[in-house]
Write a protein that holds these residues in place. Structure first.
Motif: not given
Length: 292
Positions: A265-289
């Motif tokens: 068992i392993h993890n599938s995961q979505i990662l972003c850089h810690k300094n990146r601002w998480i835009s509405p469309f990044i949030t939207g795409f993560i929610n779709e996943i």
């Protein structure tokens, strides 16, 4: 300080080429040169070493790259405030493993594009190590990978889902009807492996080694589609994410091998850089996943 000069600087840092930057940004190469010179004059330090045809960041350039990325993130944040999703333009750069791209990411693109019709999407397929590297150098906005849960202090996880890695065989293979197959019996078989640098490949080889075996007779392919087709043709067993073979198992094209030990068992995961601002469309795409 011109925003376009910062964009050009980041692009040169990523491509390590004034020529490639000009092509990507649709500029004349002389324009790229002038913009970098303007930025260096403003800062009072050289940002790039130019030795022959090789372009590389200086120590000052490497330090400024993080600042430039944060400035552009802030500009992106300001321009996106209170905008209707259908009015938001820009580019979302996604990196993903082949299995997660084919069996997860591509499924949510149509619905996501309905929500953000003006947004351009660039998708890059690769291995975890190279995708992480590109995320850190700001060549990608987000990555979708498989492995141990993130512990890198420069990266932040926004989605984690447990994924089972399973053994599969062709529908006519004897293992398809057996139960509790031993490790000795399992690793005596031929295998069809994913590419040598891939996560499934390295995990399988480690599993074999930990149990005192070596995978000898094998075929390697750099495409999961190719691996699945070879398994269907009874060319060997394979070790793959269950999400990649679920539909084939349901259709009866291949079968899950019942082993005496627990599957990995392993993890599938979505990662972003810690300094990146998480835009509405990044949030939207993560929610779709998440909702897929």
């Amino acid at each position: 300080m011109e925003i376009r000069n910062l964009q050009t600087f980041i692009c040169v840092a990523q491509t390590k080429s004034f020529t490639k930057t000009a092509e990507q940004l649709n500029y004349a190469q002389s324009t790229v040169t002038v913009q970098i010179q303007q930025l260096e004059q403003e800062l009072g330090v050289p940002l790039f070493d130019r030795i022959g045809k090789t372009v590389s960041l200086t120590a000052y350039g490497s330090e400024f790259l993080s600042d430039a990325t944060q400035i552009l993130s802030m500009v992106e944040k300001a321009t996106s405030l209170n905008k209707n999703p259908k009015q938001i333009s820009g580019v979302l750069r996604i990196g993903a493993l082949e299995s997660l791209l084919l069996f997860s990411v591509l499924k949510v693109i149509p619905k996501f594009k309905e929500e953000y019709p003006l947004l351009d999407i660039k998708i890059e397929m690769g291995h975890s190590t190279e995708l992480i590297h590109k995320l850190k150098e700001n060549s990608l906005d987000m990555i979708f990978i498989l492995g141990e849960e993130n512990s890198d202090p420069d990266l932040k996880s926004f989605y984690v889902n447990k994924q089972e890695l399973i053994f599969v065989c062709g529908k006519d293979h004897p293992f398809g009807n057996e139960k509790n197959i031993t490790t000795e019996k399992l690793f005596s078989q031929d295998f069809v492996l994913t590419e040598n640098s891939g996560f499934c490949n390295s995990t399988l080889k480690k599993m074999a080694k930990d149990n005192g075996f070596v995978i000898k007779d094998k075929i390697e392919a750099d495409s999961i589609f190719a691996v699945i087709e070879l398994v269907k043709a009874n060319m060997g067993l394979a070790f793959l994410p269950e999400c990649a073979v679920e539909s084939h198992i349901k259709n009866g094209d291949i079968k899950k091998v019942d082993v005496e030990f627990k599957n990995q068992i392993h993890n599938s995961q979505i990662l972003c850089h810690k300094n990146r601002w998480i835009s509405p469309f990044i949030t939207g795409f993560i929610n779709e996943i998440k909702n897929n």
